[in-house]
Design an enzyme around this catalytic site. Structure first.
Site, short mmCIF file in Angstrom:
data_model
loop_
_atom_site.label_atom_id
_atom_site.label_comp_id
_atom_site.label_asym_id
_atom_site.label_seq_id
_atom_site.Cartn_x
_atom_site.Cartn_y
_atom_site.Cartn_z
N PHE A 113 0.81 -1.22 0.00
CA PHE A 113 0.00 0.00 0.00
C PHE A 113 0.84 1.26 0.00
CE2 PHE A 113 0.91 -0.09 4.49
CZ PHE A 113 0.70 1.19 4.97
N LYS A 114 2.10 1.14 0.38
CA LYS A 114 2.96 2.34 0.42
C LYS A 114 3.07 2.98 -0.96
CE LYS A 114 3.75 1.43 4.72
NZ LYS A 114 4.86 1.24 5.59
N ASP A 115 2.93 2.16 -2.02
CA ASP A 115 3.00 2.71 -3.38
C ASP A 115 1.93 3.76 -3.63
OD1 ASP A 115 5.09 1.04 -4.27
OD2 ASP A 115 3.69 -0.60 -4.66
N LEU A 118 3.63 6.75 -2.11
CA LEU A 118 5.03 6.99 -2.48
C LEU A 118 5.24 7.09 -3.98
CD1 LEU A 118 6.79 4.99 0.31
CD2 LEU A 118 7.10 7.41 -0.19
#
Length: 497
Positions: A113-115, A118
């Site tokens: 989920f960081k994508d 980010l």
């Protein structure tokens, strides 16, 4: 005319910054986090949102917070972020499993989920630098418990005017996570394993950020720090967008009627992802309960239960390593808010946390946490639900999503609440293949990491993501190890200082 939203530190009564200035700084000079002076209300209807693409919804949310960006600048950032890097056109699809909706936030370049945040942060940062006439090179310094590091490097790799240094706990991330980081390309990227855990890495990074002498030395050499951790407001706000999108999608598909409330379940360690859902709720999104799911490092569960935050406990390495965290940095933004935006009260609690490792909130503050429900899942419970849901439906989830699914079952049993519920599915099962496959059947344990990948693809009937194919035979480019005490020297070395 849209209302200008300014930002201030959670630890000070003075001074406000524009959005672009807060994004550039990352962390406030006093160690506090930047928060908007007010949470803006959504100014489009759910009917309008339901007809929009992910990119359009993201714009409707972010324009309310990033008010010093022009429409063109912001749309440019969004369109550069949410493009063919994602393996589904929808960016964040909803999978219905046994009547619950899994919001799949793992279709980006590094399958976590960081994508979602980010992939846009580098564009927000470089746009902010231009807007503020910054000539220095931006040095992103970050600590990771496994996912942020890779996602940040993938976002910043070869972005002109930036460099990125990532520290991760040696032995504290999954084999696939480690391989993703140490094979990272890009001349401006640098990855270092540290002899310590994530909390030690995160605290050391904060100390380096606060080192005034170093900042001066760097400025002379043409560098300045910024952060890609979820402490950066430029990372938190993009996360608000996917909760709004999920609701709009449920409405479009006739799963909820107008203004019908939903629950949101979020597996969390650093508290950023669930805080984004809290912001969405405060913008007017019809969310009822925010269900906070912890693993055996149950510091947040204990906090919601007792009103005391206490990190003085054994640090447990689990099969959901991205949540193996005892200092939930983003909780500070919530504490500030429930303290009635009282910077002094918040600062005092954060000082207690750094001195004694704990603080307690007042009964009045605890009363303002009625929106939240906290619980945790043990390692056995996490594995059991992966197996159960796979056997019943064929759907395979990763260990972090499983923590959330397990906590949601406990919540339902306790409360009999039957609201439509969205579970934030924060990583692809391919990122934690060994833990996932062992949960389904211990016979898989004898297989190698990439054999497991192929087997998971077969039994789950899902294509192996590009992110995994890319690292299958990729060469190791980073082979660095240091003590926590040596982190500052490593930074200087990489910058040639």
């Amino acid at each position: 005319m849209m209302k200008e939203i300014l930002y201030k530190s959670t630890r000070s009564t003075e001074g406000t910054l524009k959005a672009s200035e807060a994004i550039l700084k990352g962390l406030a000079d006093d160690g506090g986090l930047f928060v908007p002076l007010e949470i803006p209300a959504l100014d489009v209807t759910v009917e309008e949102l339901s007809k929009m693409t992910y990119q359009q919804v993201a714009y409707e949310v972010m324009k309310l917070y990033f008010t010093d960006f022009t429409e063109e600048e912001l749309k440019n950032c969004i369109n550069n972020a949410y493009d063919s890097k994602f393996d589904t056109e929808e960016i964040a699809p909803l999978a219905e499993v046994e009547g619950t909706y899994f919001l799949e936030l793992f279709h980006g370049k590094t399958i976590a989920f960081k994508d979602m945040a980010l992939s846009i942060l580098p564009h927000l940062l470089t746009t902010s630098a231009k807007k503020n006439g910054v000539k220095n090179e931006i040095v992103i310094l970050t600590a990771t418990s496994g996912d942020t590091g890779k996602a940040a490097m993938a976002g910043f790799a070869d972005v002109p005017g930036t460099r990125i240094i990532v520290f991760y706990p040696n032995g504290g991330v999954s084999p696939i996570q480690e391989k993703q980081m140490v094979t990272q390309k890009g001349d401006n990227t640098y990855v270092v394993a540290i002899e310590g855990n994530f909390d030690q890495a995160q605290s050391a990074v904060k100390a380096i950020f606060g080192d005034k002498e170093l900042a001066k030395e760097m400025d002379e050499k043409g560098f300045q720090f910024s952060s890609a951790n979820s402490i950066n407001i430029g990372r938190l706000i993009p996360q608000v967008a996917y909760y709004v999108y999920a609701y709009a999608k449920l409405f479009a598909e006739g799963k909820v009627s107008k203004d019908q409330k939903i629950n949101v379940v979020v597996p969390t360690g650093n508290f950023g992802n669930i805080l984004a859902a809290y912001y969405a709720k405060n913008m007017g999104l019809p969310i009822d309960k925010l269900i906070c799911a912890s693993n055996e490092n149950r510091v947040l569960y204990d906090f919601f239960t007792t009103g005391e935050y206490d990190k003085n406990r054994e640090f447990i390495l689990t099969n959901s390593p991205s949540m193996d965290i005892l200092i939930s940095s983003n909780l500070e933004r919530l504490i500030y808010r429930i303290a009635g935006d009282d910077a002094e009260a918040n600062k005092k609690m954060m000082e207690e946390l750094s001195k004694d490792g704990k603080y307690s909130i007042t009964p009045e503050m605890k009363a303002k946490l009625a929106d939240f429900y906290g619980n945790y899942a043990s390692e056995e419970e996490t594995a059991a639900i992966i197996k159960k849901i796979y056997e019943e439906t064929g759907y395979v989830m990763d260990t972090h999503t499983a923590v959330a699914a397990s906590v949601y079952e406990k919540y339902k049993k306790e409360t009999k609440d039957d609201n439509v519920t969205v579970i934030a599915s924060t990583a692809s099962p391919f990122k934690f293949t060994r833990s996932v496959m062992n949960a389904i059947d211990p016979k898989y344990d004898s297989m190698g990491d990439f054999e497991l990948v192929d087997e998971l693809s077969k039994i789950g009937n899902v294509k192996v993501p590009n992110a995994i194919e890319e690292i299958r035979n990729a060469e190791i480019r980073h082979n660095n190890l240091c003590e926590v005490a040596g982190m500052k020297d490593i930074v200087k070395k990489f910058l040639g200082m």
